[in-house]
Design an enzyme around this catalytic site. Structure first.
Site, mmCIF file in Angstrom:
data_model
loop_
_atom_site.group_PDB
_atom_site.id
_atom_site.type_symbol
_atom_site.label_atom_id
_atom_site.label_comp_id
_atom_site.label_asym_id
_atom_site.label_seq_id
_atom_site.Cartn_x
_atom_site.Cartn_y
_atom_site.Cartn_z
ATOM 1 N N PHE A 70 41.918 35.477 47.608
ATOM 2 C CA PHE A 70 41.745 34.742 48.875
ATOM 3 C C PHE A 70 42.257 33.293 48.752
ATOM 4 C CE2 PHE A 70 38.172 32.250 51.105
ATOM 5 C CZ PHE A 70 38.897 32.098 52.285
ATOM 6 N N ILE A 71 41.573 32.468 47.970
ATOM 7 C CA ILE A 71 41.964 31.051 47.887
ATOM 8 C C ILE A 71 43.306 30.923 47.166
ATOM 9 C CG2 ILE A 71 41.297 28.747 47.075
ATOM 10 C CD1 ILE A 71 38.354 29.753 47.150
ATOM 11 N N TYR B 7 26.813 35.352 38.796
ATOM 12 C CA TYR B 7 28.091 34.733 39.166
ATOM 13 C C TYR B 7 28.093 33.250 38.818
ATOM 14 C CZ TYR B 7 31.465 32.342 42.194
ATOM 15 O OH TYR B 7 32.452 31.498 42.673
ATOM 16 N N THR C 28 32.834 26.236 41.473
ATOM 17 C CA THR C 28 32.053 26.393 42.702
ATOM 18 C C THR C 28 30.844 25.452 42.699
ATOM 19 O OG1 THR C 28 30.544 27.934 43.805
ATOM 20 C CG2 THR C 28 30.958 28.348 41.499
ATOM 21 N N ASP C 29 30.363 25.130 43.892
ATOM 22 C CA ASP C 29 29.129 24.329 43.983
ATOM 23 C C ASP C 29 27.905 25.127 43.538
ATOM 24 O OD1 ASP C 29 28.936 26.079 46.140
ATOM 25 O OD2 ASP C 29 28.566 24.536 47.652
ATOM 26 N N GLU C 30 28.059 26.471 43.409
ATOM 27 C CA GLU C 30 26.893 27.303 43.088
ATOM 28 C C GLU C 30 26.356 27.025 41.685
ATOM 29 O OE1 GLU C 30 27.084 31.334 44.534
ATOM 30 O OE2 GLU C 30 28.585 30.795 46.023
ATOM 31 N N LYS D 68 30.265 31.072 36.039
ATOM 32 C CA LYS D 68 31.151 29.949 36.394
ATOM 33 C C LYS D 68 30.702 28.684 35.657
ATOM 34 C CE LYS D 68 34.119 29.791 38.988
ATOM 35 N NZ LYS D 68 35.587 30.071 38.862
ATOM 36 N N THR E 299 42.737 43.109 40.858
ATOM 37 C CA THR E 299 41.492 43.865 40.982
ATOM 38 C C THR E 299 41.349 44.253 42.457
ATOM 39 O OG1 THR E 299 40.145 41.942 41.558
ATOM 40 C CG2 THR E 299 40.452 42.394 39.191
ATOM 41 N N ASN F 114 31.461 26.828 50.054
ATOM 42 C CA ASN F 114 31.927 28.124 50.579
ATOM 43 C C ASN F 114 33.196 27.959 51.410
ATOM 44 O OD1 ASN F 114 29.037 28.579 49.982
ATOM 45 N ND2 ASN F 114 29.425 30.584 50.885
ATOM 46 N N ASN F 115 34.189 28.790 51.110
ATOM 47 C CA ASN F 115 35.447 28.779 51.871
ATOM 48 C C ASN F 115 35.439 29.886 52.913
ATOM 49 O OD1 ASN F 115 38.203 27.697 49.791
ATOM 50 N ND2 ASN F 115 36.068 27.085 49.620
ATOM 51 N N ASP G 208 16.080 40.504 51.315
ATOM 52 C CA ASP G 208 16.807 39.334 50.833
ATOM 53 C C ASP G 208 17.525 39.630 49.518
ATOM 54 O OD1 ASP G 208 17.736 36.781 50.959
ATOM 55 O OD2 ASP G 208 15.769 35.807 50.787
HETATM 56 P P1 NAD Z 1 38.838 36.376 45.090
HETATM 57 O O1 NAD Z 1 37.810 37.325 44.557
HETATM 58 O O2 NAD Z 1 39.316 36.526 46.488
HETATM 59 O O3 NAD Z 1 40.145 36.418 44.162
HETATM 60 C C1 NAD Z 1 40.072 36.465 42.774
HETATM 61 C C2 NAD Z 1 41.455 36.840 42.240
HETATM 62 O O4 NAD Z 1 41.386 36.861 40.800
HETATM 63 C C3 NAD Z 1 41.931 38.227 42.682
HETATM 64 O O5 NAD Z 1 43.284 38.164 43.089
HETATM 65 C C4 NAD Z 1 41.768 39.075 41.431
HETATM 66 O O6 NAD Z 1 42.709 40.146 41.359
HETATM 67 C C5 NAD Z 1 42.008 38.047 40.337
HETATM 68 N N1 NAD Z 1 41.363 38.433 39.065
HETATM 69 C C6 NAD Z 1 40.074 38.857 38.898
HETATM 70 N N2 NAD Z 1 39.867 39.138 37.603
HETATM 71 C C7 NAD Z 1 41.027 38.860 36.943
HETATM 72 C C8 NAD Z 1 41.425 38.932 35.579
HETATM 73 N N3 NAD Z 1 40.575 39.371 34.622
HETATM 74 N N4 NAD Z 1 42.675 38.555 35.263
HETATM 75 C C9 NAD Z 1 43.551 38.129 36.206
HETATM 76 N N5 NAD Z 1 43.239 38.075 37.513
HETATM 77 C C10 NAD Z 1 41.981 38.420 37.872
HETATM 78 O O7 NAD Z 1 38.234 34.926 44.819
HETATM 79 P P2 NAD Z 1 38.367 33.592 45.697
HETATM 80 O O8 NAD Z 1 37.298 33.587 46.705
HETATM 81 O O9 NAD Z 1 39.776 33.396 46.097
HETATM 82 O O10 NAD Z 1 37.974 32.516 44.585
HETATM 83 C C11 NAD Z 1 38.973 31.943 43.740
HETATM 84 C C12 NAD Z 1 38.305 30.955 42.798
HETATM 85 O O11 NAD Z 1 37.665 29.947 43.544
HETATM 86 C C13 NAD Z 1 37.229 31.578 41.911
HETATM 87 O O12 NAD Z 1 37.318 30.992 40.628
HETATM 88 C C14 NAD Z 1 35.927 31.209 42.589
HETATM 89 O O13 NAD Z 1 34.883 31.099 41.654
HETATM 90 C C15 NAD Z 1 36.297 29.856 43.182
HETATM 91 N N6 NAD Z 1 35.559 29.466 44.403
HETATM 92 C C16 NAD Z 1 35.486 30.316 45.469
HETATM 93 C C17 NAD Z 1 34.820 29.906 46.629
HETATM 94 C C18 NAD Z 1 34.742 30.800 47.848
HETATM 95 O O14 NAD Z 1 34.050 30.447 48.813
HETATM 96 N N7 NAD Z 1 35.452 31.910 47.907
HETATM 97 C C19 NAD Z 1 34.219 28.657 46.684
HETATM 98 C C20 NAD Z 1 34.315 27.806 45.557
HETATM 99 C C21 NAD Z 1 35.004 28.230 44.427
HETATM 100 P P1 TYD Z 2 28.619 35.019 50.735
HETATM 101 O O1 TYD Z 2 29.742 35.042 51.699
HETATM 102 O O2 TYD Z 2 28.383 36.215 49.875
HETATM 103 O O3 TYD Z 2 28.800 33.697 49.855
HETATM 104 P P2 TYD Z 2 27.782 33.020 48.768
HETATM 105 O O4 TYD Z 2 26.751 33.999 48.399
HETATM 106 O O5 TYD Z 2 28.723 32.746 47.640
HETATM 107 O O6 TYD Z 2 27.251 31.797 49.434
HETATM 108 O O7 TYD Z 2 27.270 34.745 51.537
HETATM 109 C C1 TYD Z 2 27.101 33.602 52.357
HETATM 110 C C2 TYD Z 2 25.663 33.595 52.839
HETATM 111 O O8 TYD Z 2 25.464 34.717 53.709
HETATM 112 C C3 TYD Z 2 24.651 33.739 51.716
HETATM 113 O O9 TYD Z 2 23.505 32.948 52.025
HETATM 114 C C4 TYD Z 2 24.279 35.216 51.739
HETATM 115 C C5 TYD Z 2 24.428 35.576 53.211
HETATM 116 N N1 TYD Z 2 24.860 36.969 53.481
HETATM 117 C C6 TYD Z 2 24.124 37.760 54.367
HETATM 118 O O10 TYD Z 2 23.111 37.331 54.944
HETATM 119 N N2 TYD Z 2 24.557 39.045 54.594
HETATM 120 C C7 TYD Z 2 25.660 39.561 53.981
HETATM 121 O O11 TYD Z 2 26.000 40.743 54.218
HETATM 122 C C8 TYD Z 2 26.419 38.724 53.092
HETATM 123 C C9 TYD Z 2 27.647 39.245 52.394
HETATM 124 C C10 TYD Z 2 25.971 37.430 52.872
#
Ligand code: NAD
Ligand code: TYD
Length: 353
Positions: free
Chosen positions: A11-12, A159, A133-135, A163, A36, A188-189, A289
């Site tokens: 995604f990102i 998770y 991540t902020d988590e 991280k 994956t 969160n993105n 929950d």
């Molecule tokens: P995503 O799950 O959409 O994408 C992860 C990518 O990593 C995928 O393309 C997957 O194929 C690849 N991948 C997974 N395991 C792998 C491995 N062993 N070797 C090579 N490639 C591998 O994740 P995202 O939401 O795009 O997040 C990207 C990064 O940003 C992550 O490190 C995540 O912790 C961080 N992040 C995400 C968010 C969010 O809200 N999505 C927020 C803050 C930080």
């Molecule tokens: P999520 O998108 O999984 O991100 P994160 O857990 O990394 O913050 O979830 C965002 C918020 O939404 C989180 O508080 C959990 C809640 N949530 C639901 O209530 N129902 C759902 O089906 C999902 C996936 C998340």
């Protein structure tokens, strides 16, 4: 520059790859991704033919392959996004998260260290940028406190624990070996190309199909939402201008209670589909929950704004509107990733490579 972006098919990562490929035609952008379930090359179909873009399918846990890619492309900068990223999956399978997020990051660090230390200029002009991540900071109470760069790490889910461990390894490589590292912790993105297991794309897809919207607990948990293109812009700014060994928090100053966000989402999807207001509200279904569910996340990104001039560009309502429009205009993307057929496609295409 020759830049390795890991997780670029996710995604990102796909937004970061697209931004860099288009904005920096003189850079070589190498996307290393295992593909994956979360990695999807269709996310990059608009730039895959660019001369400065290269894709290689690899696992960040595979030291020899990672080392060979670093040396083959003479990599000078690494932007590391590859990870297992979904909290609910980490509860079911924590080992997968330790493997990729901890061991994978360590493997990448060690391969970069070995390669860069073998060069005459060693770490000069090099940069290892780790996306976190902020988590990792844990959970905030329902008040006006924010996570700063100095907040103590206190992860609760497998998770966020994985991280946090990876962040510590990155900082240890700076302190121990002098590797030029940067870590950012983002909120969160949301936006196009997010796998529909995360809240926003899952709920858009379910509303589209008239399926229940599973709200965890009472829907009172708070998240701070940032449009993914704003995160990609922040990564660009920090990669080029951030100070080595610094941490930057990235957030939208945009907190929403889940249930309030879900109602905005329902309104927006119903409006786009031409449904009367309130049409899909009945889909809201309160479910058990999530274990260890963090109450509230909220990021203070003042340091990034003051030192590097970055700010979120989009109002949330506009970002949600664009996001809903994208998913509804790309139903084949949603159908494809939810059917799982694309996984089979990649297995066949890359078998034995
Ligand atoms: P995503 O799950 O959409 O994408 C992860 C990518 O990593 C995928 O393309 C997957 O194929 C690849 N991948 C997974 N395991 C792998 C491995 N062993 N070797 C090579 N490639 C591998 O994740 P995202 O939401 O795009 O997040 C990207 C990064 O940003 C992550 O490190 C995540 O912790 C961080 N992040 C995400 C968010 C969010 O809200 N999505 C927020 C803050 C930080
Ligand atoms: P999520 O998108 O999984 O991100 P994160 O857990 O990394 O913050 O979830 C965002 C918020 O939404 C989180 O508080 C959990 C809640 N949530 C639901 O209530 N129902 C759902 O089906 C999902 C996936 C998340």
């Amino acid at each position: 520059m020759n830049i390795l972006i890991t997780g670029g098919a996710g995604f990102i990562g796909s937004h970061v790859v697209r931004l860099f490929v288009k904005k920096y035609p003189t850079y070589n952008i190498i996307n290393l991704d295992k593909l994956t379930y979360a990695g999807n090359l269709a996310n990059l179909s608009d730039i895959e033919d660019n001369n400065n873009y290269h894709f290689t399918r690899a696992d960040i846990c595979d030291y020899d392959t990672v080392y060979n890619i670093l040396s083959q492309y003479n990599i000078t900068g690494i932007i590391h996004l590859a990870a297992e990223s979904h909290v609910d999956r980490s509860i079911r399978d924590p080992f997968a998260f330790a493997r990729t997020n901890v061991m994978g990051t360590l493997t990448l660090l060690q391969a970069a260290r070995t390669y860069w230390e073998s060069l005459p200029e060693r770490y000069d002009g090099k940069r290892f940028y780790h996306i976190s991540t902020d988590e990792v900071y844990g959970a905030l109470p329902f008040d006006d406190t924010l996570f700063t760069e100095n907040t103590r790490y206190n992860p609760h889910s497998p998770y966020s624990a994985s991280k946090a461990a990876s962040d510590h390894f990155v900082r240890a490589y700076h302190d121990t070996y002098g590797m030029p590292t940067i870590v950012t912790n983002c909120s969160n993105n949301y936006g196009p190309y997010q796998f529909p297991e995360k809240l926003i794309p899952l709920f858009i897809n379910n509303i589209r199909h008239g399926k229940p919207l599973p709200v965890y607990g009472k829907g009172e948990n708070v998240r701070d939402w940032l449009f993914v293109e704003d995160h990609a812009r922040a990564i660009d700014t920090i990669f080029h201008n951030g100070t080595i060994n610094e941490t930057y928090n990235i957030g939208g100053f945009n907190e929403w209670r889940n249930i309030d966000l879900i109602k905005v989402l329902i309104d927006t999807v119903d409006r786009h589909l031409g449904n009367p207001a309130g049409h899909s509200l009945h889909l809201i279904t309160y479910v058990t929950d999530r274990p260890g569910h963090d109450l509230r996340y909220a990021i203070d990104s003042t340091k990034l704004r003051d030192e590097l001039g970055w700010q979120p560009s989009l109002q949330f309502e506009e970002g949600i509107d664009r996001t809903v429009a994208w998913y509804l205009n790309n139903p084949q993307w949603l159908d494809n990733v939810t059917s799982g057929e694309y996984l089979h496609y990649y297995e066949t295409m890359y078998n034995n490579r």
